[in-house]
Design a protein around this motif. Sequence first.
Motif, PDB file in Angstrom:
ATOM      1  N   PRO A  35      48.239  61.931  -2.540  1.00  0.00           N
ATOM      2  CA  PRO A  35      47.065  61.101  -2.253  1.00  0.00           C
ATOM      3  C   PRO A  35      45.830  61.919  -1.841  1.00  0.00           C
ATOM      4  O   PRO A  35      44.715  61.619  -2.282  1.00  0.00           O
ATOM      5  CB  PRO A  35      47.541  60.182  -1.128  1.00  0.00           C
ATOM      6  CG  PRO A  35      49.017  60.041  -1.390  1.00  0.00           C
ATOM      7  CD  PRO A  35      49.429  61.425  -1.837  1.00  0.00           C
ATOM      8  N   GLN A 103      47.854  55.077  -8.891  1.00  0.00           N
ATOM      9  CA  GLN A 103      48.007  54.066  -7.834  1.00  0.00           C
ATOM     10  C   GLN A 103      49.293  53.274  -8.033  1.00  0.00           C
ATOM     11  O   GLN A 103      49.998  52.980  -7.064  1.00  0.00           O
ATOM     12  CB  GLN A 103      46.782  53.150  -7.796  1.00  0.00           C
ATOM     13  CG  GLN A 103      45.553  53.847  -7.254  1.00  0.00           C
ATOM     14  CD  GLN A 103      44.288  53.028  -7.421  1.00  0.00           C
ATOM     15  OE1 GLN A 103      44.182  52.148  -8.275  1.00  0.00           O
ATOM     16  NE2 GLN A 103      43.290  53.340  -6.603  1.00  0.00           N
ATOM     17  N   LEU A 106      52.208  55.606  -7.077  1.00  0.00           N
ATOM     18  CA  LEU A 106      52.335  55.761  -5.626  1.00  0.00           C
ATOM     19  C   LEU A 106      52.970  54.520  -4.994  1.00  0.00           C
ATOM     20  O   LEU A 106      53.790  54.639  -4.082  1.00  0.00           O
ATOM     21  CB  LEU A 106      50.978  56.070  -4.999  1.00  0.00           C
ATOM     22  CG  LEU A 106      50.434  57.463  -5.293  1.00  0.00           C
ATOM     23  CD1 LEU A 106      48.977  57.575  -4.864  1.00  0.00           C
ATOM     24  CD2 LEU A 106      51.276  58.540  -4.627  1.00  0.00           C
TER      25      LEU A 106
END
Length: 123
Positions: A35, A103, A106
Amino acid sequence: MPGFSEYSRAAALDMVAGDPALLTELLGVFLADVPARMRLLENAAAAEDLATVLHEAHAIKGACGTIAATGNLQRMQALEYAARSNDGAAVAELWIESLGQMQLLLKDLHLDYEALRRGDSPT
């Protein structure tokens, strides 16, 4: 586990010879590192800092390889190539797609990391 991304625990386990403890550790490292790298990549793409885009895309590509996130790896590879080729327009376009897919990855990794820590089997 229903997924949002192309991530597969089975494929990731294959990368670590079926060792769930090692996979849990790798996911933890990925979630701790990537991130921040994505934020650096985002800032670099916005600033058209292609050297930093190249560096961060390369690092994230390697991290994706360790967990068998091949689709994300390929997107980072394309982003890395565009930066190496000094193609700012391609970087801008690829960055948008890469961000959305990362995204999703994750999100899946967080879910799987917690499931592995609890000792849950894949569903």
